[in-house]
Design an enzyme around this catalytic site. Sequence first.
Site: not given
Length: 878
Positions: A619, A103, A747, A94, A105, A24, A853, A457, A563, A338, A766, A833
Amino acid sequence: MEEKKYVYLFKEGNGDMRDLLGGKGANLAEMTNIGIPVPMGFTVTTEACNKYYEDDEIICDEVVNQIYNKLEQLENETGKQFGGLENPLLVSVRSGARASMPGMMDTILNLGLNDDTVEVMAKKTSNPRFAYDSYRRFIQMFSDVVMGIDKKLFESIMDEKKNEKSVKLDTELNADDLKELVIKFKELYKKEINEDFPIEPKKQLIQSITAVFRSWNNPRAIVYRRLNDIPSSWGTAVNVQEMVFGNKGNTSGTGVGFTRNPATGENKIFAEYLMNAQGEDVVAGIRTPQPISKLKEDMPKIYEEFISIADTLEKHYKDMQDMEFTIEEGKLYFLQTRNGKRTAQAALKVAVDLVEEGMISKEEAVLKVDPKQLDTLLHPNFDNKEIEKSIPIASGLPASPGAACGKIYFTAETAKQAHEGRGEKVVLVRLETSPEDIEGMVAAEGILTVRGGMTSHAAVVARGMGTCCVAGCGEIRVNEEEKTLIANNVIYKEGDYISLDGSTGNVYEGEIKTVEPAISGYFETLMSWADSIRALKIRTNADTPKDTAQGIRFGAEGIGLCRTEHMFFAADRIMAVREMIVAKNEEERKKALNKILPIQRQDFIEIYEELKEKPATIRFLDPPLHEFLPSDEADIKELAEDLDITVADLKSTIQSLHEFNPMMGHRGCRLAVSYPEIAEMQARAVIEAAIDVKRRKGYDIVPEIMIPLVGEVKELKCIKDVVDKVAKEIIEKSDVKLQYLVGTMIEVPRAALTADRIAEEAEFFSFGTNDLTQMTFGFSRDDAGNFLKHYYDKRVYEFDPFQKLDQDGVGKLVEMAAKLGRESRSNLKVGICGEHGGDPSSVEFFHGVGLNYVSCSPFRVPVARLAAAQAQVKNPRK
Ligand code: PEP
Ligand code: MG
């Protein structure tokens, strides 16, 4: 040493200083610089907020002095005096964080009024009603926001007065009534606080700035930050701005507006205003505002000026703007602007239109849509046939699109309990919502309010969250105390079902069937731009042909995680799986595995057919075996009969499989180390399926076999040898050539630490960031939710590390392991993954550390595609 600057006049800042001045403050500075009529003021920086917290919640003298100094400059430039009796300066205070938190704060208006200045204001404006109205509002706001006195106490004094005068509206009270209210309000203040209401404006100001800093850590702000990835270290700035008044009579007014329609994205100004009112009246939804077209009739010049400034602002910021404005005795001011919050539909349309209008590039367009918001596009709407048969019981404003049905609850708390505690789908029904309702709104499928416009609101917050919302539904009667909703003379009680259509504003009785959404052309256009930009590939986690198809429809380029154990739970195969688990020796186990083999092979065939030539990472069995065993008596008896063993015998086998800590027990690759025949069967199913599809369809398939939970290269080697032996045998005997890869999940922290060794065997990596997070933190992924809330409260952690990657810890392991892995095998393909594959900030991190990826659940594929494109725009990979 030069003193640090903690306070900036608007004209001293600019639009690039968001981090320091907040969104702001930076926009006010920018607007001031480009000549928009903005009331003057200054911004206390986010660094001052952080310093306030460092100094044990006290604003230090250095900052106070800088505030006073800027106040003096403000007095000089406005020709007004703070607390002065000639021309008193009144200000608003403000909050304004780096990211907008509507809204969440606090705000205080009309600051600078006291018993003396109010008299001067009354005389100067010849409008005592206005002066006393402003004063009573100030006392109420200051008491509520700064001192924590319940505002309901003030409202009930006000209601008493209205009853006494037999009037309905606040505007029907005259100056004397308001004067009396001021006295009563101050008495209430004294009773509650044991002190007189502060009459010294400078004291009022510092107390108010303190309250705004404090509100950075109020519970609703903390929840909002967590939902929106905003770290607490940002702090909030505070803007102190000369007041202009929309409640000075019939040539004054106030409003809010968007340069385009925030619900649909239509390129048409969308604004509402109220004459003789202050901003809070519009936002709180207490009075229903007028559309801006009415201003054209009432004040044509002001209307023209408003339209022209709105246009300037949109062109300047190159985005749809959300503006607040005030007309003070026929003069127009802009209080803030804004980039507007918008629905996902609107976000796509605005982004695509701005490119077509030549205002922005495709790269900029991609940055304008919040990836998380795409979720809302992919979620259900009502089934047309069902909705045609249904007659609405009421109709309100279509505030946020989508369809919702659920049980009605009348408070945020009960809605939250019903949803979190009992897993119910809930619709939150309120007269109007306020920021305290945030948790109930998050829990709700839909929100219905009696009062408030499209900018209330409820409407703004629901749109931001992508939750269906019908607002301003004045036809229904709601009694929050008695927990009833009356529509069409029918009483609905807590727990009754209703359905909401946030796209039409209709409300229906009961549950209405929903259908999958249709995706608009704007979606396709923007996503095609995202795809042309991104460097990361996007795969999907899918265990069935149906999920595979869904993921591909959403743009997945292959399967990143299948899986296989998910295929074991189906009713027609669980028996064979159980036989395998309770088998007493290899021979028995092989017999059971032979029953599973054809079923598993068929699964893979169907998945390969769905994928055509897209890659699939399959897997091998991962969870602890006892997860598949029956636990209740009847099932145990049935299994014992099928296996032709005694119940006691079976029970003792089940008991022997018990583990104290199954998540760290006999699971993942450990199963295949103990029982290689499981890996043999799975390798056979994968390879035979690929050969079959290749032979019949000619698809060039390269199966990727992934071994879970490896922590040591020899574990992997041991299983890889089994896979290679089976695969080579089958391929040699067949008439097709087939390549395949054997890789691993990373993992277990030890795998990450020894990734260079592991990559000597693994042909791809992965990251299983679910387990990697669990094992790095030592938090159970199933139970952490129960205690993490205490961590959020104490700000030990601000985010759930199972949703958003912990970049400092787990992320470091990911980065290090990818680097180590590629040191041993330069062409190593590295993906992820875990659940984080669909989380935008985590995707940005994975892009940054050079993964190939990410893979996520089908519905999150579009989110990941867009997040990956944004990551590339922000941090281009060569
Ligand atoms: C992981 O651990 O991140 C993972 C993808 O595997 P799962 O969730 O099945 O343990
Ligand atoms: Mg795992």
